[in-house]
Design an enzyme around this catalytic site. Structure first.
Site, PDB file in Angstrom:
ATOM      1  N   MET A 199      -1.041 -35.700  61.329  1.00  0.00           N
ATOM      2  CA  MET A 199      -1.146 -37.139  61.083  1.00  0.00           C
ATOM      3  C   MET A 199      -0.788 -37.899  62.370  1.00  0.00           C
ATOM      4  SD  MET A 199      -0.085 -37.695  57.137  1.00  0.00           S
ATOM      5  CE  MET A 199       1.675 -37.654  57.332  1.00  0.00           C
ATOM      6  N   HIS A 211       4.237 -29.976  66.680  1.00  0.00           N
ATOM      7  CA  HIS A 211       2.772 -29.977  66.577  1.00  0.00           C
ATOM      8  C   HIS A 211       2.158 -29.177  67.726  1.00  0.00           C
ATOM      9  CE1 HIS A 211       3.590 -33.990  64.538  1.00  0.00           C
ATOM     10  NE2 HIS A 211       2.858 -33.367  63.633  1.00  0.00           N
ATOM     11  N   SER A 240      10.414 -33.678  63.874  1.00  0.00           N
ATOM     12  CA  SER A 240       9.615 -34.350  62.846  1.00  0.00           C
ATOM     13  C   SER A 240       9.186 -35.697  63.397  1.00  0.00           C
ATOM     14  CB  SER A 240      10.466 -34.555  61.591  1.00  0.00           C
ATOM     15  OG  SER A 240       9.873 -35.533  60.755  1.00  0.00           O
ATOM     16  N   SER A 241       7.992 -36.138  63.029  1.00  0.00           N
ATOM     17  CA  SER A 241       7.554 -37.470  63.469  1.00  0.00           C
ATOM     18  C   SER A 241       8.506 -38.531  62.932  1.00  0.00           C
ATOM     19  CB  SER A 241       6.139 -37.755  62.963  1.00  0.00           C
ATOM     20  OG  SER A 241       5.259 -36.751  63.409  1.00  0.00           O
TER      21      SER A 241
HETATM   22  O1  PAF Z   1       1.791 -32.027  57.604  1.00  0.00           O
HETATM   23  C1  PAF Z   1       1.061 -33.013  57.809  1.00  0.00           C
HETATM   24  O2  PAF Z   1       1.084 -33.642  58.881  1.00  0.00           O
HETATM   25  C2  PAF Z   1       0.119 -33.481  56.715  1.00  0.00           C
HETATM   26  O3  PAF Z   1       0.668 -33.293  55.456  1.00  0.00           O
HETATM   27  C3  PAF Z   1      -1.272 -32.836  56.806  1.00  0.00           C
HETATM   28  C4  PAF Z   1      -1.201 -31.342  56.622  1.00  0.00           C
HETATM   29  C5  PAF Z   1      -1.908 -33.150  58.157  1.00  0.00           C
HETATM   30  C6  PAF Z   1      -2.181 -33.406  55.705  1.00  0.00           C
HETATM   31  O4  PAF Z   1      -2.324 -34.776  55.819  1.00  0.00           O
END
Ligand code: PAF
Length: 278
Positions: free
Chosen positions: A30, A37, A185-186
């Site tokens: 997201m 990430h 975490s964001s």
């Molecule tokens: O973990 C996330 O960032 C979200 O839940 C995902 C998997 C991109 C789905 O929107």
């Protein structure tokens, strides 16, 4: 790195790769990217010839009073990081591309979504499975990468992929932590410097609970002790702090199979989640 916003363009790019015999990995996100990430991207880069990262803040997985409107957005920095990491395509669709007028299909995984975050965020996982199912269909990748920090999400997505025969392997990637133990975490971006000093206490409490359970303490007692410790350090509320089996997310008192301790707790305006192996 090519920026794609339309599904038909993504499909055509991936089809071209397939014609050349390339394997494909996808990393759904997201945005508001951090080192966690980037470890998913790195894993995808290492295991596939081509990597797609998606950025889409999915409205259907947020509850009414949650942070959809204020979800952190660091788009320019995200693009620079993905480009530097060797991502081939950034797929960043508009909401109308994913949910056109009249969209009415839901994807629901029963059972696994009733507990933990499913209980404290009703409907959240229905939104996650809805969008992940769509993104996996659009990308047609060999592998998709999910972080172990969101263990319940990983478990639910794996079950959905198995049950719906989606031809993408779900690859788990270990949680990335700050040196003080805080899971990246964001949503850590919401924390003040004072709260950032307190936040690592959640991971410490989970590690202590896991240790207590391994040492023979009943899981309920170890989790109650850890909950108290988290609240004492300044967290405002603990949604849950529980020991459950790693695969089926069933409650356990004396673990005799792979288990994890899971927690969600509120600190200032952030709701932090984490989990730890027993
Ligand atoms: O973990 C996330 O960032 C979200 O839940 C995902 C998997 C991109 C789905 O929107």
């Amino acid at each position: 790195m090519r920026l794609i916003t339309e599904i038909k363009e993504l499909r055509s790019e991936v089809a071209g790769w397939r014609d050349e015999g390339f394997s494909v990995g996808v990393v759904p996100t997201m945005g508001a990217l951090h080192a966690g990430h980037m470890s998913l991207v790195q894993a995808g880069r290492g295991q596939n010839d081509r990597v797609v990262t998606t950025i889409f803040v999915n409205p259907t997985q947020f509850g009414e009073n949650e942070d959809f409107d204020s979800y952190p957005n660091t788009r320019a920095a995200d693009e620079a990081r993905l480009k530097a990491a060797g991502v081939d395509v950034l797929f960043a669709p508009a909401r109308s591309e994913i949910y056109p007028d009249g969209f009415s299909t839901r994807v629901i995984v029963d059972g696994l979504t009733d507990c933990l975050c499913g209980a404290s965020r009703p409907g959240h996982f229905d939104g996650v499975t809805q969008v992940v199912c769509k993104l996996l269909n659009m990308a047609g990748a060999d592998r998709a990468y999910f972080g172990e920090k969101d263990w319940q999400q990983l478990t639910v997505v794996r079950r959905m992929v198995r049950d719906l025969n989606i031809a993408t392997e779900i690859v788990p990637v270990p949680t990335v932590r700050a040196p003080d133990g805080l899971a990246l975490s964001s949503r850590n971006a919401y924390l003040s410097p004072e709260a950032l000093a307190v936040a690592p206490r959640l991971a410490q409490a989970l590690a202590e609970a896991a240790h207590d359970i391994r040492s023979g303490m009943a899981a309920s007692g170890a989790c109650a002790k850890a909950t108290e410790a988290v609240l004492e350090t300044g967290f405002a509320k603990v949604d849950y702090l529980e020991c459950r089996t790693a695969d089926g997310l069933e409650t356990v008192e004396k673990p005799d199979t792979a288990c994890r301790v899971f927690a969600a707790a509120h600190l200032e305006t952030a709701r932090l989640i984490d989990n730890w192996p027993v």
